[in-house]
Design a protein around this motif. Structure first.
Motif, PDB file in Angstrom:
ATOM      1  N   GLN A  82      87.331  13.937 -97.602  1.00 22.31           N
ATOM      2  CA  GLN A  82      88.438  14.811 -97.219  1.00 22.31           C
ATOM      3  C   GLN A  82      89.016  14.306 -95.910  1.00 22.31           C
ATOM      4  O   GLN A  82      88.271  13.974 -94.992  1.00 22.31           O
ATOM      5  N   ILE A  83      90.352  14.263 -95.858  1.00 25.37           N
ATOM      6  CA  ILE A  83      91.041  13.915 -94.619  1.00 25.37           C
ATOM      7  C   ILE A  83      92.397  14.605 -94.597  1.00 25.37           C
ATOM      8  O   ILE A  83      93.142  14.563 -95.578  1.00 25.37           O
ATOM      9  N   ASP A  84      92.671  15.289 -93.525  1.00 22.56           N
ATOM     10  CA  ASP A  84      93.963  15.944 -93.287  1.00 22.56           C
ATOM     11  C   ASP A  84      94.488  16.735 -94.480  1.00 22.56           C
ATOM     12  O   ASP A  84      95.663  16.640 -94.833  1.00 22.56           O
ATOM     13  N   GLY A  85      93.629  17.483 -95.124  1.00 25.94           N
ATOM     14  CA  GLY A  85      94.050  18.334 -96.228  1.00 25.94           C
ATOM     15  C   GLY A  85      94.091  17.652 -97.581  1.00 25.94           C
ATOM     16  O   GLY A  85      94.458  18.276 -98.574  1.00 25.94           O
ATOM     17  N   TYR A  86      93.733  16.394 -97.659  1.00 22.35           N
ATOM     18  CA  TYR A  86      93.695  15.652 -98.915  1.00 22.35           C
ATOM     19  C   TYR A  86      92.249  15.364 -99.309  1.00 22.35           C
ATOM     20  O   TYR A  86      91.396  15.159 -98.451  1.00 22.35           O
ATOM     21  N   PHE A  87      91.998  15.286-100.614  1.00 22.52           N
ATOM     22  CA  PHE A  87      90.694  14.785-101.054  1.00 22.52           C
ATOM     23  C   PHE A  87      90.812  13.304-101.378  1.00 22.52           C
ATOM     24  O   PHE A  87      91.898  12.795-101.670  1.00 22.52           O
ATOM     25  N   LEU A  88      89.685  12.626-101.312  1.00 26.46           N
ATOM     26  CA  LEU A  88      89.566  11.206-101.649  1.00 26.46           C
ATOM     27  C   LEU A  88      88.391  11.105-102.604  1.00 26.46           C
ATOM     28  O   LEU A  88      87.238  11.176-102.181  1.00 26.46           O
ATOM     29  N   GLU A  89      88.670  10.980-103.878  1.00 32.09           N
ATOM     30  CA  GLU A  89      87.611  10.974-104.885  1.00 32.09           C
ATOM     31  C   GLU A  89      87.278   9.544-105.274  1.00 32.09           C
ATOM     32  O   GLU A  89      88.136   8.806-105.760  1.00 32.09           O
ATOM     33  N   GLY A  90      86.040   9.160-105.028  1.00 28.75           N
ATOM     34  CA  GLY A  90      85.586   7.841-105.438  1.00 28.75           C
ATOM     35  C   GLY A  90      85.900   6.759-104.422  1.00 28.75           C
ATOM     36  O   GLY A  90      86.120   7.015-103.241  1.00 28.75           O
ATOM     37  N   HIS A  91      85.936   5.533-104.902  1.00 28.22           N
ATOM     38  CA  HIS A  91      85.999   4.341-104.060  1.00 28.22           C
ATOM     39  C   HIS A  91      87.442   3.974-103.700  1.00 28.22           C
ATOM     40  O   HIS A  91      87.929   2.894-104.037  1.00 28.22           O
ATOM     41  N   VAL A  92      88.096   4.864-102.973  1.00 31.05           N
ATOM     42  CA  VAL A  92      89.492   4.676-102.574  1.00 31.05           C
ATOM     43  C   VAL A  92      89.565   3.655-101.433  1.00 31.05           C
ATOM     44  O   VAL A  92      88.885   3.800-100.428  1.00 31.05           O
ATOM     45  N   PRO A  93      90.406   2.617-101.575  1.00 38.77           N
ATOM     46  CA  PRO A  93      90.564   1.637-100.502  1.00 38.77           C
ATOM     47  C   PRO A  93      91.228   2.236 -99.257  1.00 38.77           C
ATOM     48  O   PRO A  93      92.066   3.141 -99.346  1.00 38.77           O
ATOM     49  N   ALA A  94      90.870   1.694 -98.096  1.00 36.15           N
ATOM     50  CA  ALA A  94      91.407   2.170 -96.822  1.00 36.15           C
ATOM     51  C   ALA A  94      92.926   2.050 -96.765  1.00 36.15           C
ATOM     52  O   ALA A  94      93.595   2.924 -96.208  1.00 36.15           O
ATOM     53  N   ALA A  95      93.492   0.994 -97.333  1.00 38.01           N
ATOM     54  CA  ALA A  95      94.953   0.815 -97.308  1.00 38.01           C
ATOM     55  C   ALA A  95      95.649   1.982 -97.999  1.00 38.01           C
ATOM     56  O   ALA A  95      96.716   2.426 -97.557  1.00 38.01           O
ATOM     57  N   ASP A  96      95.059   2.492 -99.066  1.00 36.40           N
ATOM     58  CA  ASP A  96      95.662   3.619 -99.776  1.00 36.40           C
ATOM     59  C   ASP A  96      95.519   4.915 -98.986  1.00 36.40           C
ATOM     60  O   ASP A  96      96.411   5.763 -99.014  1.00 36.40           O
ATOM     61  N   ILE A  97      94.418   5.062 -98.264  1.00 40.45           N
ATOM     62  CA  ILE A  97      94.241   6.240 -97.411  1.00 40.45           C
ATOM     63  C   ILE A  97      95.287   6.226 -96.306  1.00 40.45           C
ATOM     64  O   ILE A  97      95.944   7.241 -96.035  1.00 40.45           O
TER      65      ILE A  97
END
Length: 154
Positions: A82-97
């Motif tokens: 979780q970051i700034d109100g968003y979820f990040l499910e699985g192996h999300v690359p840093a560039a996409d975050i």
């Protein structure tokens, strides 16, 4: 009176201080208990400059966390950030975050369903299988946010 007027004018024409970074660099990760690739994704995020807090949950508690955040079951992976109100499910690359935080779409988060080999924390990128990062809308629908092709030397 004259000094007060001069001070007021000076405040109006003085440059405004730069606002602090509007987005947090802290990602809260809930990992599957004893999952090595969850730990590797957390380490990857730290290497990419994010502050990461992590906790382990097992079974139903991990699934309930995903449900509470609105992660569609068809997009589940082994951990959820979780970051700034968003979820990040699985192996999300840093560039996409970073792109998510820059663009701030009206969405629930990003997901990399399953555990694609070569995604961050899942083996060498040089041997990556093709996968998509999905933008998940608040209604549960999704669309491709970024596509990563298979590495040439597979």
């Amino acid at each position: 009176m004259k000094n007060a007027l001069l001070m007021s004018l000076a405040m109006l024409i003085a440059p405004l201080p730069l606002a602090a970074e509007e987005t947090s660099r802290t990602i809260r990760v809930v990992e599957g208990q004893g999952c090595e690739c969850c730990t590797k994704w957390t380490e990857y995020l730290q290497e990419q400059g994010f502050d990461v807090t992590a906790e382990e949950r097992f079974g139903v508690l991990l699934i309930q966390h995903k449900i509470d955040l609105g992660v569609p079951a068809e997009h589940y992976s082994c951990h959820t950030g979780q970051i700034d109100g968003y979820f990040l499910e699985g192996h999300v690359p840093a560039a996409d975050i970073r792109r998510l935080l820059e663009e701030r779409p009206d969405a629930a988060g990003l997901a990399v369903p399953g555990m694609p080999y070569g995604s961050p924390g899942m083996g060498p990128e040089a041997k990556r299988e093709a996968y998509d990062v999905l933008l998940v809308r608040k209604d549960g629908s999704s669309e491709v946010f970024t596509s990563y092709p298979a590495a040439d030397n597979i």
